[in-house]
Design a protein around this motif. Structure first.
Motif, PDB file in Angstrom:
ATOM      1  N   GLN A 187       0.861  -1.182   0.000  1.00 11.18           N
ATOM      2  CA  GLN A 187       0.000   0.000   0.000  1.00 11.18           C
ATOM      3  C   GLN A 187       0.891   1.224   0.000  1.00 11.18           C
ATOM      4  N   HIS A 188       0.581   2.160  -0.875  1.00 13.88           N
ATOM      5  CA  HIS A 188       1.397   3.375  -0.954  1.00 13.88           C
ATOM      6  C   HIS A 188       0.526   4.566  -1.278  1.00 13.88           C
ATOM      7  N   ASN A 189       0.819   5.685  -0.645  1.00 19.60           N
ATOM      8  CA  ASN A 189       0.144   6.936  -0.938  1.00 19.60           C
ATOM      9  C   ASN A 189       1.022   7.740  -1.892  1.00 19.60           C
ATOM     10  N   ASN A 190       0.599   7.831  -3.136  1.00 21.14           N
ATOM     11  CA  ASN A 190       1.349   8.578  -4.140  1.00 21.14           C
ATOM     12  C   ASN A 190       1.155  10.074  -3.896  1.00 21.14           C
ATOM     13  N   ASP A 191       2.064  10.670  -3.160  1.00 16.02           N
ATOM     14  CA  ASP A 191       1.950  12.084  -2.819  1.00 16.02           C
ATOM     15  C   ASP A 191       3.264  12.833  -3.029  1.00 16.02           C
ATOM     16  N   ASN A 192       4.101  12.338  -3.939  1.00 19.87           N
ATOM     17  CA  ASN A 192       5.351  13.015  -4.256  1.00 19.87           C
ATOM     18  C   ASN A 192       5.039  14.108  -5.279  1.00 19.87           C
ATOM     19  N   SER A 193       4.747  15.291  -4.783  1.00 22.97           N
ATOM     20  CA  SER A 193       4.282  16.371  -5.646  1.00 22.97           C
ATOM     21  C   SER A 193       5.334  16.778  -6.668  1.00 22.97           C
ATOM     22  N   GLY A 194       6.602  16.723  -6.277  1.00 22.36           N
ATOM     23  CA  GLY A 194       7.656  17.090  -7.212  1.00 22.36           C
ATOM     24  C   GLY A 194       7.699  16.169  -8.410  1.00 22.36           C
ATOM     25  N   MET A 195       7.649  14.861  -8.160  1.00 25.77           N
ATOM     26  CA  MET A 195       7.653  13.902  -9.259  1.00 25.77           C
ATOM     27  C   MET A 195       6.368  13.999 -10.070  1.00 25.77           C
ATOM     28  N   GLN A 196       5.248  14.237  -9.414  1.00 31.60           N
ATOM     29  CA  GLN A 196       3.988  14.342 -10.143  1.00 31.60           C
ATOM     30  C   GLN A 196       4.007  15.536 -11.098  1.00 31.60           C
ATOM     31  N   SER A 201       4.248  17.470 -16.459  1.00 32.95           N
ATOM     32  CA  SER A 201       4.758  18.521 -17.343  1.00 32.95           C
ATOM     33  C   SER A 201       5.313  17.956 -18.641  1.00 32.95           C
ATOM     34  N   ASN A 202       5.637  16.673 -18.643  1.00 31.16           N
ATOM     35  CA  ASN A 202       6.122  16.018 -19.852  1.00 31.16           C
ATOM     36  C   ASN A 202       5.005  15.343 -20.634  1.00 31.16           C
ATOM     37  N   GLY A 203       3.780  15.551 -20.168  1.00 29.99           N
ATOM     38  CA  GLY A 203       2.640  15.008 -20.887  1.00 29.99           C
ATOM     39  C   GLY A 203       2.345  13.554 -20.611  1.00 29.99           C
ATOM     40  N   PHE A 204       2.890  13.020 -19.511  1.00 30.56           N
ATOM     41  CA  PHE A 204       2.680  11.612 -19.186  1.00 30.56           C
ATOM     42  C   PHE A 204       1.632  11.475 -18.085  1.00 30.56           C
ATOM     43  N   ASP A 205       0.950  10.339 -18.094  1.00 32.73           N
ATOM     44  CA  ASP A 205       0.044  10.021 -16.994  1.00 32.73           C
ATOM     45  C   ASP A 205       0.868   9.721 -15.746  1.00 32.73           C
ATOM     46  N   VAL A 206       0.320  10.051 -14.576  1.00 40.28           N
ATOM     47  CA  VAL A 206       1.057   9.833 -13.343  1.00 40.28           C
ATOM     48  C   VAL A 206       0.125   9.277 -12.282  1.00 40.28           C
ATOM     49  N   ALA A 207       0.657   8.367 -11.463  1.00 39.40           N
ATOM     50  CA  ALA A 207      -0.136   7.792 -10.374  1.00 39.40           C
ATOM     51  C   ALA A 207      -0.397   8.846  -9.313  1.00 39.40           C
ATOM     52  N   ASP A 252       4.198   7.164  -8.335  1.00 38.67           N
ATOM     53  CA  ASP A 252       4.498   8.457  -8.948  1.00 38.67           C
ATOM     54  C   ASP A 252       5.992   8.674  -9.132  1.00 38.67           C
ATOM     55  N   TYR A 253       6.825   8.115  -8.238  1.00 44.49           N
ATOM     56  CA  TYR A 253       8.262   8.345  -8.347  1.00 44.49           C
ATOM     57  C   TYR A 253       8.924   7.488  -9.414  1.00 44.49           C
ATOM     58  N   SER A 254       8.178   6.591 -10.031  1.00 45.22           N
ATOM     59  CA  SER A 254       8.703   5.847 -11.176  1.00 45.22           C
ATOM     60  C   SER A 254       7.835   6.086 -12.408  1.00 45.22           C
ATOM     61  N   GLY A 255       7.136   7.236 -12.436  1.00 46.28           N
ATOM     62  CA  GLY A 255       6.253   7.558 -13.551  1.00 46.28           C
ATOM     63  C   GLY A 255       6.987   7.854 -14.831  1.00 46.28           C
TER      64      GLY A 255
END
Length: 1003
Positions: A187-196, A201-207, A252-255
């Motif tokens: 279980q992980h909370n994807n809340d890495n705002s910097g990576m998101q 910004s590169n046009g990719f989907d992110v968790a 999100d950190y491996s998006g």
């Protein structure tokens, strides 16, 4: 867990008592009674001794530890030990062998011997890097304990125990029926705002938000019964385990695949893109001609190439896995002098490694200008600008370059390379199924009161079925891009095919391949399903590793023969034995593999067929010097020797000298020295040489454009680069691999010499009488390996060539036509050789403290740590020594923290509930690369509990990584150093919290 008097004595003495989970634990020496302790054998020696304290440091992990952590993959538990460096794990995707291996002291799986009940496991896989034992073959539910000896034990078990031994002791006397099941998830909370922000910004989907995935379900059944009034026992087991996949897109950190440093991360990727890249890589740049670098603009036209393909999200962060294990252990006392025993083990383990789709990885260097799929704009950009007509190929262009200094002209043909990702065909999947069988059949017993024996035959086989899906055929790519308008007519001028006037492959027209379908990569949505079906190429390989052992030894106590010093209570104990061992390796890839037809393979994968056998004589001697005297409760020597004669005409000698001194009851001092010679294993000798990938930030002879438009490089001079095959025309070309992956040719070498090692350890075990329940041990270790078997890092070869111009290095470099090292067969040769040396040094710390808390039960606390003061390496003679302790990247590769520890506490309450908490600490490491991705120290906290609901039912649950700590991130976590998803899954908790719920029912 029921603690015998023996287990308490042994565990207390060696300085590590695993935290008890099931019942209250008593202080380590509070229960000891010398009269009741029988003789035992501890990993590291075959000599049985009462109240044994191993001369070499031994860490014991119990079955209760396995359950307390909720871990069902044995390698995850072993990798949490401070002495272990992670290698092949379930977190590997690109470069995975489908196995799980262990590397003690970071010296490699090939220098770590894995045993089951003191007997060898076979090589885990016939694949590259498959020489280490596969821990997937271990049925976790049947493990009684794991003994990890990290002082080296080559004289006892064989030369490949340089780093140490991991010995799995199995339950072989079980009575009754036990069913166990466990379910676990991440279980992980994807809340890495910097990576998101970066990914978006590169046009990719992110968790985003909470995610629960990676479910694991494990079911085990154990049945056992005694035979003939206790003269024997048969224990049988069966286990099924299923693990779900986790994609990198789920975090999100491996998006996206990172590049740059932590202060300025960017999304990197591959230039083999779904919208196509059409480039000359600088080949067409001459005195009067310019090069080009285009991609489709999404509106039917061309644009300057800029956007990379984000290959990361489809890669597995955790491979799916389905495993069946089953087997039986039995022993029967035939008479007072003979007990027959057998072990039968079967494993069927299937896993899939998924990475981004295959494609045309610039496998063509030419294009027919009359290709009817080209638009007018594309024809002009690729051909017309050079004065070529529709009857020409791009190669018909002559590129002229005049040297400014000498006036010498060089003429080269024009080129056009196409990079096109086959997203329509789906991601590549390497489906690996390992089926293993291991059978042991032996006879042991007492010859008389002083002598006993053990003779056994063992056969093991691991079979591989490998199917690689969704790769593409290089030959078919070339044919499908060589397209004409079908103008075939008969003598009467009538069309001879229904495709008249339509685009068809040249191979259809000339009849060399009538099944060819044009691959229209020149238009959006131009690729048809028929083209995909033609291009996609499944690859198949089969292989086996076999191991056959015949071994026997006798142990004797010479006290009654008068072989005893007058100052000692006991006499000399000895072991004498013989062993014959044969290993074979066969790997048979299909012709697609062998011919390098897989576009996503990098090059050919060749078959392997070899064998290696050895005959050995070994012996041990334990010599008590003094006992029961003031200042010397015990003083003794331990000696061991092994002579090995290999089928390669190599003979090796290994020996050990050790001493232990107990001046008072509370204190024991110990020291050991071992000299070992390790022969190359079967993989190192015979595995085929093939193209593989290595990670490098950039080519020092090329240039690159930063995000702000600044052109950087080359960092080496033209003169230096010419040493490596660069010409004046290719110097400074854009020859970097956008993915940071370059080709090298690796493989075995039948001319390898044995490597030599020395191991020294010195330590003490202290159990003060004035602190009841406390045991502390500290051991110093130093291991050196000379003439080490490894390969010189390809980047080092390139650097030394640029620096010195030495043909030894420069002759190993084969650059492509435009100077690259990553397209086609361009590569650096770096096969296994005898390189320089490794040296590692440090301290192991073990502390155990158990105490009562009155009516509230008892508490057991354990602290285990490794402080690494040195991990040095020299790649070859003359190369400077490199320090790797506390560093990573560069030639050091995987992170090597200088301090790793685990503190565990267990409270055994009076309410049938045991509560366990642990603190795992991984020290910080400094990045030796240019991105300065230093990792701070990281701390994980785990909690678990076990409730004995009844005499027959136990329920356990827990959470590891309670605070959902994210792993450290970097752009340099390449697959060649066991990285994945911008981090190192084998070292850090890469997927977040791990929660589990388990049940044990005894019938």
């Amino acid at each position: 867990m029921k603690k015998s008097l023996l287990s308490v004595a042994v565990k207390g003495a060696i300085g590590f008592t695993a935290a008890a989970i099931m019942v209250p634990a008593m202080p380590a020496f509070a229960q000891q009674d010398a009269e009741m302790v029988e003789e035992v054998t501890v990993t590291g020696s075959r000599i049985e001794r009462a109240n044994d304290v191993s001369v070499s440091p031994v860490t014991t992990v119990s079955a209760e530890d396995l359950k307390a952590t909720g871990i069902v993959r044995v390698e995850d538990l072993i990798n949490d030990l401070p002495q272990v460096a992670a290698t092949q794990t379930a977190g590997q995707a690109n470069g995975a062998t489908g196995t799980a291996t262990v590397s003690l002291r970071g010296l490699g799986a090939e220098r770590t011997l894995v045993l089951i009940d003191g007997r060898r496991m076979p090589a885990g896989s016939p694949l590259e890097d498959g020489s280490g034992a596969d821990l997937n073959q271990i049925p976790g539910a049947l493990v009684e304990r794991v003994e990890v000896l990290t002082g080296g034990s080559s004289a006892t078990y064989g030369s490949d125990a340089i780093a140490g031994v991991v010995n799995f002791i199995m339950k072989d006397d079980f009575e009754g029926v036990r069913f166990e099941t466990q379910t676990s998830v991440y279980q992980h909370n994807n809340d890495n705002s910097g990576m998101q922000r970066l990914v978006e910004s590169n046009g990719f989907d992110v968790a985003d938000g909470n995610v629960t995935d990676g479910e694991t379900n494990d079911f085990s059944l154990i049945m056992g019964a005694n035979l003939d009034n206790g003269r024997g026992n048969v224990t049988a087991y069966a286990n099924y385990r299923k693990i779900d996949a986790v994609l990198q897109s789920d975090r999100d950190y491996s998006g996206c695949s990172l590049k740059g440093n932590a202060d300025n991360f960017e999304c990197g990727g591959s230039s083999t893109v779904p919208w196509g890249r059409f480039t000359d890589f600088g080949s067409n740049k001459g005195d009067t001609t310019e090069g080009f670098d285009y991609s489709l603009d999404g509106n039917g036209g061309l644009t300057e190439f800029s956007q990379l393909y984000n290959y990361g999200p489809l890669n597995y962060f955790q491979r799916p896995d389905e495993r069946w294990t089953m087997g039986a252990f039995g022993h029967y006392e035939i008479n007072d002098h003979a007990e027959a025993y057998a072990q039968l083990m079967y494993t069927d383990d299937r896993t899939v490694a998924q990475i981004a789709p295959s494609g045309a990885f610039f496998v063509t260097s030419d294009l027919y200008c009359g290709n009817p799929l080209l638009s007018d704009e594309q024809f002009e950009a690729f051909c017309g600008v050079y004065g070529l007509t529709e009857d020409n190929y791009v190669r018909d262009l002559t590129v002229v370059n005049t040297d400014d200094k000498t006036g010498v002209q060089t003429k080269t043909p024009g080129a056009l390379y196409i990079g096109r990702r086959n997203v329509e065909g789906g991601p590549r999947q390497d489906d690996m199924r390992h089926t293993s069988f291991r059978g042991v059949f032996g006879l042991r017993g007492d010859i008389n009161d002083n002598w006993n024996y053990d003779v056994y035959y063992q056969f093991s086989e691991v079979s591989l079925e490998q199917t690689y899906y969704n790769d593409m055929s290089v030959t078919n790519i070339r044919r499908a891009l060589d397209v004409r308008t079908d103008d075939r007519v008969n003598e009467d001028g009538e069309p001879v095919a229904e495709t008249y006037g339509q685009p068809v492959c040249q191979s259809v027209i000339d009849g060399s391949d009538p099944n060819c379908v044009p691959w229209n990569v020149f238009a959006e949505d131009g690729v048809t399903q028929e083209a995909i079906d033609y291009l996609v190429l499944p690859l198949y390989a089969r292989g086996t590793t076999d191991q056959e052992i015949l071994s026997g030894y006798v142990t004797g106590d010479l006290t009654d023969y008068g072989w005893k010093l007058p100052t000692a209570e006991n006499g000399i104990a000895v072991v004498m034995g013989l062993e014959s061992r044969r290993e074979t390796l066969n790997y048979s890839p299909d012709m697609g593999y062998q011919n390098g037809e897989g576009a996503g393979q990098g090059g050919p994968t060749l078959p392997v067929d070899g064998s290696l056998s050895v005959k050995e004589i070994f012996g041990e001697m334990n010599v008590p010097l003094v006992s029961g005297m003031p200042g010397a409760e015990y003083l003794g020597l331990e000696l061991a020797y092994r002579y090995s004669d290999y089928s390669t005409d190599e003979q090796t000698n290994t020996y050990k000298v050790a001493a232990d001194w107990q001046p008072i009851d509370d204190l024991k001092l110990r020291a050991s020295f071992q000299s070992a010679v390790r022969h190359a294993n079967i993989q190192e000798l015979f595995r085929a040489q093939s193209i593989q990938l290595f990670d490098m930030d950039y080519d020092p002879c090329g240039s690159r454009t930063k995000s702000d438009g600044t052109v950087v490089g080359p960092t080496a001079t033209l003169e230096q680069c010419m040493n490596s095959g660069i010409t004046a025309a290719t110097f400074g070309n854009a020859i970097d691999s956008p993915a940071g992956q370059y080709n090298y040719i690796g493989g075995g070498n039948s001319e390898l010499s044995p490597e030599e090692s020395e191991t020294f350890s010195l330590g003490f075990v202290y159990s003060p009488a004035f602190v009841e329940g406390l045991t502390l041990s500290i051991d110093y270790f130093n291991i050196t390996v000379d003439e080490a078997i490894d390969y010189i890092k390809p980047e080092t070869i390139l650097d030394k060539c640029l620096e010195s111009g030495d043909e030894m290095f420069c002759g190993a470099i084969n650059r492509g036509g435009n100077g690259n090292l990553w397209i086609g067969t361009a590569s650096i040769t770096a096969v296994d050789v005898n390189i320089g040396y490794f040296e590692t040094e440090g301290f192991d710390i073990n502390a155990n403290y158990g105490f009562d808390v009155g009516s509230y039960g008892a508490v057991d606390m354990n602290f285990i740590a490794t402080y690494l003061t040195k991990w040095d390496q020299q790649e070859f003679d003359g190369q400077p020594t490199e320090e790797c302790a506390g560093y990573w990247n560069g030639s050091c590769g995987t992170p090597t923290p200088d301090f790793v520890s685990t503190l565990r506490a267990t409270w055994s309450t009076p309410w049938n509930v045991d509560i366990n908490g642990s603190w795992r600490h991984i020290g910080g490491v400094t990045d030796l690369g240019e991105n300065n991705a230093d990792f701070d120290a990281i701390n994980y906290f785990d909690l678990s509990a076990a409730w004995v609901a009844s005499d027959n039912v136990t329920i356990r649950s827990g959470i590891n990584n309670v605070f959902d700590k994210e792993p450290p991130l970097t752009a340099d976590a390449g697959s060649s150093i066991f990285g994945n998803g911008n981090t190192f899954p084998g070292i850090y908790d890469a997927l977040g919290r791990y929660a589990f719920l388990g049940l044990t029912v005894d019938f």
